[in-house]
Design a protein around this motif. Structure first.
Motif, short mmCIF file in Angstrom:
data_model
loop_
_atom_site.label_atom_id
_atom_site.label_comp_id
_atom_site.label_asym_id
_atom_site.label_seq_id
_atom_site.Cartn_x
_atom_site.Cartn_y
_atom_site.Cartn_z
N ILE A 293 -13.68 40.87 -39.60
CA ILE A 293 -14.06 41.33 -38.24
C ILE A 293 -14.54 40.13 -37.41
O ILE A 293 -14.19 40.00 -36.23
CB ILE A 293 -15.12 42.46 -38.34
CG1 ILE A 293 -14.44 43.73 -38.86
CG2 ILE A 293 -15.79 42.72 -37.00
CD1 ILE A 293 -15.34 44.94 -39.04
N TRP B 291 -18.13 49.73 -36.89
CA TRP B 291 -18.88 48.47 -36.91
C TRP B 291 -19.64 48.29 -35.61
O TRP B 291 -19.26 48.80 -34.56
CB TRP B 291 -17.97 47.26 -37.17
CG TRP B 291 -16.76 47.21 -36.30
CD1 TRP B 291 -16.65 46.66 -35.06
CD2 TRP B 291 -15.47 47.77 -36.61
NE1 TRP B 291 -15.37 46.83 -34.58
CE2 TRP B 291 -14.63 47.50 -35.51
CE3 TRP B 291 -14.95 48.45 -37.71
CZ2 TRP B 291 -13.30 47.91 -35.47
CZ3 TRP B 291 -13.63 48.86 -37.67
CH2 TRP B 291 -12.81 48.58 -36.56
N PHE C 287 -7.09 44.13 -41.24
CA PHE C 287 -7.43 43.17 -40.16
C PHE C 287 -6.80 41.80 -40.42
O PHE C 287 -6.28 41.16 -39.50
CB PHE C 287 -8.95 43.03 -40.04
CG PHE C 287 -9.56 43.98 -39.04
CD1 PHE C 287 -9.12 44.03 -37.72
CD2 PHE C 287 -10.59 44.84 -39.42
CE1 PHE C 287 -9.69 44.90 -36.79
CE2 PHE C 287 -11.16 45.72 -38.50
CZ PHE C 287 -10.72 45.75 -37.19
#
Ligand code: PMP
Ligand code: GLN
Length: 462
Positions: free
Chosen positions: A118, A300, A334
């Motif tokens: 992230i 998140w 991701f």
């Protein structure tokens, strides 16, 4: 069979907590073949006072209604198709890896591989190096991120500004944390026109917005792209909000779960990237929305460690950590997309391209019906104006807002379910939402074709 007879209606639940009921009226019988027991209800049974007001759930009510009437469900927002294959493969690989740690607790504030991924994805977007260990928290969905953020920062009596229409959980979450929600509506600037309008036509009045800020204001919650409206806040609009946050020393909670889903030439802008805003913004995202996997429930929060600390403290004491294997697979997802970020193949560019014709199909259908659509700039919902339809709703509950009556009528009589948008307003401003229905378009073409058939048959019977 388990049978529970509660000799009080739901409506009386609040009084159950505050009054001692006569014994004869408070017997709860709980029976199963092995173990049939009688016990006494007392004022200590049942829901807490702080939750009574939030007991009714839009999602429970309308999902159940759709099921009961075997209706096509364009209500609750979730895709009726698979997440991308690379994500499913990542989950399969994590399960088959033979690494026992995939099935055990991982780091509480977020699995290391996920927070690293992230940070890698968002650092360039946020225009700063995000520290994966201190500036990111993984929670149970964006719901968990919102909950922990609010619990983590609010003291009794703190005011939190909420822009309407708002995702319905903001209001109870603020209240449960001891805060006071203060509402300010986006107002449609083109009303009474028999034509499609745009979510960009819904605007905040700057003076009205500023009038809600004072020394008690702790935070403002913004949601861009907005659910249910589809509004994508422009740079100018975000500048106004940012200026007020700085002037009144207010924290901004920015719910950006639909961040990748923007259409036409619209651009999603993160308020955290505006001057002076990183240090006062918590930005919230969702794996459910990002990867079309709403059941994965991973969210998140990204922000400066001195604001995030409250959310982390809440999280460690309510969930401690999130499912390791899902975090591992999301991290791989991701990493996979990071390599093709900005290319047309990237899922984050592909998904809005796939959704745009679906949105347009629904826009055309609504226009044909005379249910004037508010063309969404982003997200996966569309509001349609129901004021032009002349439907007899006299059989529906008279004490409900018109959009609730309408959706219930449509579910029962047309076998099509939507969501009534007045649920995204406070009581005082409910009348704005009452004129619309919300429809979800992240659905297979085949599902939208079924909706089209229902609507065209309805039209021809008018
Ligand atoms: N914020 C908004 C605006 C939403 O529409 C939703 C619903 N998905 C959430 C937060 C919660 O997201 P999640 O499913 O990740 O908990
Ligand atoms: N966010 C989704 C929606 O707006 C689902 C919310 C929910 O089911 N609680 O439809």
């Amino acid at each position: 069979m388990l049978r529970r007879i509660l000799l009080q209606t739901n409506k009386n639940l609040s009084s159950l907590q505050t009054t001692i009921l006569p014994v004869s009226a408070s017997v709860i019988v709980s029976c199963n073949p092995q173990n049939c027991q009688k016990r006494m209800a007392s004022s200590k049974h049942g829901i807490s006072r702080r939750l009574v007001e939030s007991q009714k759930s839009l999602w429970v009510e309308f999902s159940k209604l759709a099921l009961e009437h075997n209706a096509l469900n364009l209500g609750q927002g979730f895709p009726d198709f698979q997440p991308p294959q690379f994500l499913l493969d990542a989950l399969k690989d994590a399960a088959a890896s033979g690494n026992y740690l995939m099935n055990q607790y991982t780091r509480g504030y977020g699995h290391a591989r996920l927070v690293n991924a992230i940070a890698d994805v968002y650092s360039p977007i946020m225009e700063r190096k995000i520290d994966p260990m201190s500036e990111i928290l993984i929670s149970v969905g964006a719901y968990g991120s919102l909950f922990c953020s609010l619990q983590g920062m609010i003291n009794d009596g703190d005011e939190v500004i909420i822009i309407e229409p708002f995702f319905d959980c903001y209001d109870p979450m603020v209240k449960v944390a001891g805060g006071v929600p203060v509402f300010v509506p986006l107002r449609p600037t083109k009303t009474g026109v028999s034509m499609a309008t745009s979510s960009a036509d819904w605007k905040l009045d700057e003076k009205e917005l500023e009038s809600k800020f004072n020394e008690k204001t702790k935070a403002i919650i913004i949601n861009t792209p907005n659910n249910p409206l589809g509004k994508v806040f422009s740079r100018e609009e975000l500048d106004v909000i940012a200026k007020l946050c700085i002037k009144y020393d207010v924290i901004c909670i920015s719910d950006e779960v639909y961040e990748w889903l923007v259409f036409d030439d619209n651009k999603h802008i993160k308020i955290a990237t505006l001057p002076g805003m990183w240090e006062r913004t918590l930005t919230i995202g969702s794996a459910g929305k990002t990867f079309s996997a709403t059941g994965w429930k991973l969210g998140w929060t990204i922000g400066p460690s001195d604001i995030l600390v409250g959310a982390k403290t809440m999280h460690q004491n309510c969930n401690y950590t999130c499912p390791t294997i899902l975090q591992e697979a999301t991290a791989v997802g991701f990493e996979h997309e990071l390599k093709r970020m900005g290319t047309p193949e990237c899922y984050f560019s592909q998904l809005p391209k796939e959704l745009e014709p679906k949105r347009d199909k629904l826009i055309n259908l609504m226009t044909e019906m005379g249910m004037w659509p508010v063309i969404p700039q982003g997200g996966y919902f569309l509001l349609a104006d129901i004021t032009g339809l002349n439907i007899d709703l006299s059989q529906e509950a008279a004490d409900e807002p018109r959009d609730f009556q309408f959706v219930k009528w449509m579910t029962k009589n047309k076998k099509l379910t939507a969501i009534p948008p007045s649920a995204f307003y406070c009581k005082e401003h409910q009348s704005v939402g009452e004129n619309y229905v919300r429809l979800c378009f992240i659905k297979k073409d085949e599902t939208l074709e079924k909706a089209s058939k229902i609507l065209r048959e309805w039209k021809s019977s008018m």
